[in-house]
Write a protein that holds these residues in place. Structure first.
Motif, PDB file in Angstrom:
ATOM      1  N   LEU A  53       0.822  -1.205   0.000  1.00  0.00           N
ATOM      2  CA  LEU A  53       0.000   0.000   0.000  1.00  0.00           C
ATOM      3  C   LEU A  53       0.856   1.256   0.000  1.00  0.00           C
ATOM      4  O   LEU A  53       0.539   2.242  -0.687  1.00  0.00           O
ATOM      5  N   MET A  54       1.954   1.244   0.755  1.00  0.00           N
ATOM      6  CA  MET A  54       2.834   2.419   0.813  1.00  0.00           C
ATOM      7  C   MET A  54       3.464   2.693  -0.544  1.00  0.00           C
ATOM      8  O   MET A  54       3.594   3.849  -0.971  1.00  0.00           O
ATOM      9  N   GLN A  55       3.889   1.642  -1.225  1.00  0.00           N
ATOM     10  CA  GLN A  55       4.516   1.829  -2.535  1.00  0.00           C
ATOM     11  C   GLN A  55       3.526   2.387  -3.546  1.00  0.00           C
ATOM     12  O   GLN A  55       3.887   3.175  -4.416  1.00  0.00           O
ATOM     13  N   ALA A  56       2.280   1.983  -3.439  1.00  0.00           N
ATOM     14  CA  ALA A  56       1.248   2.529  -4.332  1.00  0.00           C
ATOM     15  C   ALA A  56       0.898   3.964  -3.957  1.00  0.00           C
ATOM     16  O   ALA A  56       0.762   4.832  -4.831  1.00  0.00           O
ATOM     17  N   LEU A  57       0.774   4.233  -2.669  1.00  0.00           N
ATOM     18  CA  LEU A  57       0.373   5.559  -2.211  1.00  0.00           C
ATOM     19  C   LEU A  57       1.430   6.613  -2.523  1.00  0.00           C
ATOM     20  O   LEU A  57       1.107   7.729  -2.925  1.00  0.00           O
ATOM     21  N   THR A  58       2.706   6.257  -2.345  1.00  0.00           N
ATOM     22  CA  THR A  58       3.793   7.221  -2.529  1.00  0.00           C
ATOM     23  C   THR A  58       4.426   7.155  -3.907  1.00  0.00           C
ATOM     24  O   THR A  58       5.302   7.964  -4.225  1.00  0.00           O
ATOM     25  N   ARG A  59       4.035   6.148  -4.710  1.00  0.00           N
ATOM     26  CA  ARG A  59       4.625   5.947  -6.032  1.00  0.00           C
ATOM     27  C   ARG A  59       6.140   5.784  -5.942  1.00  0.00           C
ATOM     28  O   ARG A  59       6.890   6.363  -6.731  1.00  0.00           O
ATOM     29  N   GLY A 118       4.108  19.198  -4.917  1.00  0.00           N
ATOM     30  CA  GLY A 118       3.396  18.255  -4.058  1.00  0.00           C
ATOM     31  C   GLY A 118       4.248  17.035  -3.739  1.00  0.00           C
ATOM     32  O   GLY A 118       5.488  17.084  -3.725  1.00  0.00           O
ATOM     33  N   LEU A 119       3.592  15.924  -3.494  1.00  0.00           N
ATOM     34  CA  LEU A 119       4.284  14.693  -3.113  1.00  0.00           C
ATOM     35  C   LEU A 119       4.998  14.093  -4.311  1.00  0.00           C
ATOM     36  O   LEU A 119       4.396  13.803  -5.337  1.00  0.00           O
ATOM     37  N   THR A 120       6.315  13.904  -4.190  1.00  0.00           N
ATOM     38  CA  THR A 120       7.108  13.284  -5.249  1.00  0.00           C
ATOM     39  C   THR A 120       7.934  12.154  -4.652  1.00  0.00           C
ATOM     40  O   THR A 120       8.229  12.162  -3.447  1.00  0.00           O
ATOM     41  N   PRO A 121       8.344  11.162  -5.473  1.00  0.00           N
ATOM     42  CA  PRO A 121       9.141  10.051  -4.941  1.00  0.00           C
ATOM     43  C   PRO A 121      10.424  10.502  -4.256  1.00  0.00           C
ATOM     44  O   PRO A 121      10.797   9.958  -3.222  1.00  0.00           O
ATOM     45  N   ILE A 122      11.103  11.500  -4.824  1.00  0.00           N
ATOM     46  CA  ILE A 122      12.360  11.951  -4.236  1.00  0.00           C
ATOM     47  C   ILE A 122      12.130  12.588  -2.875  1.00  0.00           C
ATOM     48  O   ILE A 122      12.821  12.286  -1.887  1.00  0.00           O
ATOM     49  N   LYS A 123      11.127  13.467  -2.791  1.00  0.00           N
ATOM     50  CA  LYS A 123      10.866  14.154  -1.526  1.00  0.00           C
ATOM     51  C   LYS A 123      10.379  13.191  -0.446  1.00  0.00           C
ATOM     52  O   LYS A 123      10.723  13.352   0.729  1.00  0.00           O
ATOM     53  N   ILE A 124       9.597  12.190  -0.825  1.00  0.00           N
ATOM     54  CA  ILE A 124       9.110  11.249   0.179  1.00  0.00           C
ATOM     55  C   ILE A 124      10.236  10.378   0.703  1.00  0.00           C
ATOM     56  O   ILE A 124      10.263  10.003   1.881  1.00  0.00           O
ATOM     57  N   VAL A 125      11.218  10.054  -0.151  1.00  0.00           N
ATOM     58  CA  VAL A 125      12.387   9.292   0.297  1.00  0.00           C
ATOM     59  C   VAL A 125      13.208  10.104   1.281  1.00  0.00           C
ATOM     60  O   VAL A 125      13.626   9.611   2.337  1.00  0.00           O
ATOM     61  N   GLY A 303      16.567   0.880 -10.170  1.00  0.00           N
ATOM     62  CA  GLY A 303      15.419   1.747 -10.379  1.00  0.00           C
ATOM     63  C   GLY A 303      14.162   0.998 -10.748  1.00  0.00           C
ATOM     64  O   GLY A 303      13.471   1.317 -11.714  1.00  0.00           O
ATOM     65  N   VAL A 304      13.839  -0.037  -9.973  1.00  0.00           N
ATOM     66  CA  VAL A 304      12.656  -0.852 -10.222  1.00  0.00           C
ATOM     67  C   VAL A 304      11.403   0.039 -10.130  1.00  0.00           C
ATOM     68  O   VAL A 304      11.286   0.866  -9.245  1.00  0.00           O
ATOM     69  N   THR A 305      10.460  -0.167 -11.029  1.00  0.00           N
ATOM     70  CA  THR A 305       9.253   0.647 -11.035  1.00  0.00           C
ATOM     71  C   THR A 305       8.357   0.271  -9.869  1.00  0.00           C
ATOM     72  O   THR A 305       8.390  -0.852  -9.358  1.00  0.00           O
ATOM     73  N   TRP A 306       7.484   1.206  -9.469  1.00  0.00           N
ATOM     74  CA  TRP A 306       6.626   0.970  -8.292  1.00  0.00           C
ATOM     75  C   TRP A 306       5.264   0.435  -8.674  1.00  0.00           C
ATOM     76  O   TRP A 306       4.504  -0.011  -7.833  1.00  0.00           O
ATOM     77  N   LYS A 307       4.872   0.459  -9.930  1.00  0.00           N
ATOM     78  CA  LYS A 307       3.532   0.052 -10.334  1.00  0.00           C
ATOM     79  C   LYS A 307       3.391  -1.447 -10.269  1.00  0.00           C
ATOM     80  O   LYS A 307       4.355  -2.171 -10.420  1.00  0.00           O
TER      81      LYS A 307
END
Length: 307
Positions: A53-59, A118-125, A303-307
């Motif tokens: 769920l986290m990987q989907a929510l945060t992309r 807004g929320l981006t993968p880099i910023k959430i990391v 760089g594995v995709t999150w989808k």
């Protein structure tokens, strides 16, 4: 000694069909082996589903309760409750774990959402790494200031199934069950959500509500798991990727397969933890980290995709 570490299938079946309280093997299976298996299955499934769920929510393919500081927040609140307020009751500590997980999740999501994009993968990391370091340092400071209470919370820091009982699982199990069923029911909505928020909104999806439900589900699954076994990392990181490799990108399948694989992994890790240095046990978190760190580095490198 190895021969008596684990009961044979015949002993297990006999213990259930013809339980004898005077039999050491029967008592061991009912009081030790069965609770460990059930707890490992429930916690492993919860952590893996929370990670999916986290990987989907945060992309983000690196998202998990452990790498984004949610577990660290739960542990810190448990340590504070135990050392500062002398709380030892399992039910009370469970709520502190939930509170810590919720606070950490809100901070990470808030920091990751700051800015025009807004929320981006880099910023959430970056936000997750910062909160992980922050709560970890707070926990260490608490233990330094109160060395006499270190033994009381050491098992929370290392993570372990040994010593847990089904009575400890009972207060948390209803919430974990509700959260798990909720996650299973969100598969179709998540499939639409991960195509893009604009597309999802255009298709009539209530994106904000979905995010809130996903966030609360993650907090319950992660906080409840920490409340039972302590800090067990990386299960929520690589298990969802294993599920995607098996069933593709459909979250109607990713979520249940993540739960099944997560439960199997934690049960296997507990088995390994008991075998490495018999008769003692290796902390469960060490085993999952040994498995998960190489996979974490692989994801970061490829760089594995999150989808």
């Amino acid at each position: 000694m190895l021969g008596r570490t684990f009961a044979s299938w015949g002993e297990v079946v006999n213990a259930f069909l013809h339980y004898n309280p005077e039999s050491t093997a029967d008592v061991l299976i009912h009081t030790e082996r069965l609770p460990r298996a059930i707890i490992g299955l429930v916690v492993g499934a919860s952590l893996a589903i929370a990670g999916a769920l986290m990987q989907a929510l945060t992309r983000n393919p690196l998202a998990s309760p452990s790498t984004f500081g949610i577990n660290a927040g739960a542990i810190f609140f448990v340590v504070v409750a135990s050392l500062m307020f002398s709380i030892s009751d399992m039910t009370q500590l469970m709520w502190f774990a939930f509170a810590g997980a919720l606070v950490a999740a809100i901070i990470v999501y808030g920091l990751g959402s700051i800015g025009r994009d807004g929320l981006t993968p880099i910023k959430i990391v970056l936000a997750g790494s910062a909160i992980l370091a922050l709560f970890t340092s707070f926990t260490q400071a608490m233990l330094v200031l109160n060395e006499t209470g270190m033994q009381n919370v050491l098992f929370w820091l290392a993570g372990a199934i040994g010593g847990r009982t089904l009575e400890m699982l009972q207060p948390v199990l209803p919430l974990l069950t509700i959260a798990g069923v909720t996650a299973l029911g969100m598969g179709r909505a998540i499939n639409l959500f991960v195509t893009g928020e604009d597309i999802a909104k255009g298709m009539g999806q209530r994106v904000v509500l979905l995010k809130i439900v996903m966030g609360l589900t993650i907090v319950i699954l992660a906080g409840g798991s920490v409340a039972i076994v302590g800090a067990v990392g990386f299960v929520g990181l690589f298990i969802p990727h294993m599920a995607r490799a098996l069933v593709g990108t459909d979250y109607r399948w990713i979520i249940p397969f993540s739960g099944a694989l997560g439960g199997l992994l934690l049960m296997t890790a507990d088995l390994i933890a008991r075998l490495v240095i018999i008769p003692a046990e290796v902390p469960l978190g060490v085993i999952t980290a040994f498995i998960g760190v190489p996979f974490f580095l692989y994801i970061a490198r490829k760089g594995v995709t999150w989808k």
